[in-house]
Scaffold this motif. Structure first.
Motif, PDB file in Angstrom:
ATOM      1  N   GLN A  62       0.838  -0.943  -0.090  1.00 24.64           N
ATOM      2  CA  GLN A  62       0.011   0.086  -0.346  1.00 24.64           C
ATOM      3  C   GLN A  62       0.778   1.263   0.098  1.00 24.64           C
ATOM      4  N   VAL A  63       2.066   1.234   0.838  1.00 27.60           N
ATOM      5  CA  VAL A  63       2.849   2.422   0.708  1.00 27.60           C
ATOM      6  C   VAL A  63       3.491   2.610  -0.581  1.00 27.60           C
ATOM      7  N   GLU A  64       3.993   1.449  -1.032  1.00 25.86           N
ATOM      8  CA  GLU A  64       4.484   1.651  -2.532  1.00 25.86           C
ATOM      9  C   GLU A  64       3.412   2.122  -3.311  1.00 25.86           C
ATOM     10  N   GLU A  65       2.192   1.711  -3.135  1.00 22.88           N
ATOM     11  CA  GLU A  65       1.420   2.144  -4.629  1.00 22.88           C
ATOM     12  C   GLU A  65       1.066   3.486  -4.031  1.00 22.88           C
ATOM     13  N   GLU A  66       1.094   4.325  -2.878  1.00 21.86           N
ATOM     14  CA  GLU A  66       0.782   5.599  -2.727  1.00 21.86           C
ATOM     15  C   GLU A  66       2.066   6.364  -3.252  1.00 21.86           C
ATOM     16  N   GLU A  67       3.162   5.898  -3.084  1.00 25.49           N
ATOM     17  CA  GLU A  67       4.311   6.479  -3.603  1.00 25.49           C
ATOM     18  C   GLU A  67       4.118   6.762  -5.176  1.00 25.49           C
ATOM     19  N   ARG A  68       3.754   5.738  -5.564  1.00 25.40           N
ATOM     20  CA  ARG A  68       3.818   5.598  -6.938  1.00 25.40           C
ATOM     21  C   ARG A  68       2.732   6.455  -7.653  1.00 25.40           C
ATOM     22  N   LEU A  69       1.537   6.501  -6.701  1.00 27.23           N
ATOM     23  CA  LEU A  69       0.303   7.536  -7.310  1.00 27.23           C
ATOM     24  C   LEU A  69       1.024   9.058  -7.147  1.00 27.23           C
ATOM     25  N   LYS A  70       1.555   9.171  -6.067  1.00 28.62           N
ATOM     26  CA  LYS A  70       2.338  10.522  -5.910  1.00 28.62           C
ATOM     27  C   LYS A  70       3.514  11.016  -6.841  1.00 28.62           C
ATOM     28  N   LYS A  90      -8.465  12.314  -2.326  1.00 27.19           N
ATOM     29  CA  LYS A  90      -7.555  12.337  -1.135  1.00 27.19           C
ATOM     30  C   LYS A  90      -6.152  13.048  -1.335  1.00 27.19           C
ATOM     31  N   HIS A  91      -6.005  13.109  -2.706  1.00 31.45           N
ATOM     32  CA  HIS A  91      -4.541  13.524  -2.954  1.00 31.45           C
ATOM     33  C   HIS A  91      -4.499  15.096  -3.608  1.00 31.45           C
ATOM     34  N   ASP A 124      -2.505  17.694  -1.972  1.00 36.86           N
ATOM     35  CA  ASP A 124      -0.909  17.529  -2.372  1.00 36.86           C
ATOM     36  C   ASP A 124      -0.786  17.888  -3.734  1.00 36.86           C
TER      37      ASP A 124
END
Length: 152
Positions: A9-17, A73-74, A77
């Motif tokens: 999940q953390v990796e997916e969030e970083e990819r989305l960012k 949610k992003h 950002d």
């Protein structure tokens, strides 16, 4: 220790960012490039207000597509990233144009006025030394502040 699912999940969030930052960066770069080309060839271009408006409308739709591709949610950002990328600009005409995209997005309910105002006022680039950014920032806030709900 993190579970494999949490790490994923953390990796997916970083990819989305990173994808979000890349899309916004490309959009801002395109807008700056258009201005540089128009400035460079100013004497050779035939200036037509209808074409200028059509080009703005097309770029505005591109900006809205970028915003639509970002999970809700992003969006805060995304606004901060946009302001970070535009914060180093010092050409008043380019700043006016890139901030007008934010204003249009607020007016057409693509992003919230409060998020934009908060991000603008908290931007590390908002200093009196960059008077072009200073003026454009406060002009933007003035244009959209009526739509801000600052209660609680």
């Amino acid at each position: 220790k993190h579970s494999p699912k949490m790490a994923q999940q953390v990796e997916e969030e970083e990819r989305l960012k990173r994808a979000m930052e890349s899309k916004i960066s490309q959009f801002v770069s395109d807008q700056v490039m258009v201005d540089q080309v128009e400035t460079g060839f100013n004497l050779f271009l035939k200036h037509r207000p209808d074409l200028k408006q059509a080009n703005f409308d097309c770029a505005e739709q591109d900006f809205f597509k970028v915003l639509a591709s970002i999970p809700a949610k992003h969006l805060d950002d995304a606004i901060k990233t946009y302001l970070k990328l535009t914060g180093t600009l010092n050409n008043p005409l380019v700043l006016k144009k890139v901030f007008l995209f934010l204003q249009c997005a607020v007016n057409k309910h693509k992003i919230e006025a409060r998020s934009v105002c908060d991000a603008v006022l908290k931007s590390e680039y908002l200093t009196y030394e960059n008077c072009a950014l200073w003026n454009a920032s406060f002009h933007l806030v003035r244009q959209i502040v009526g739509g801000v709900d600052y209660k609680g």
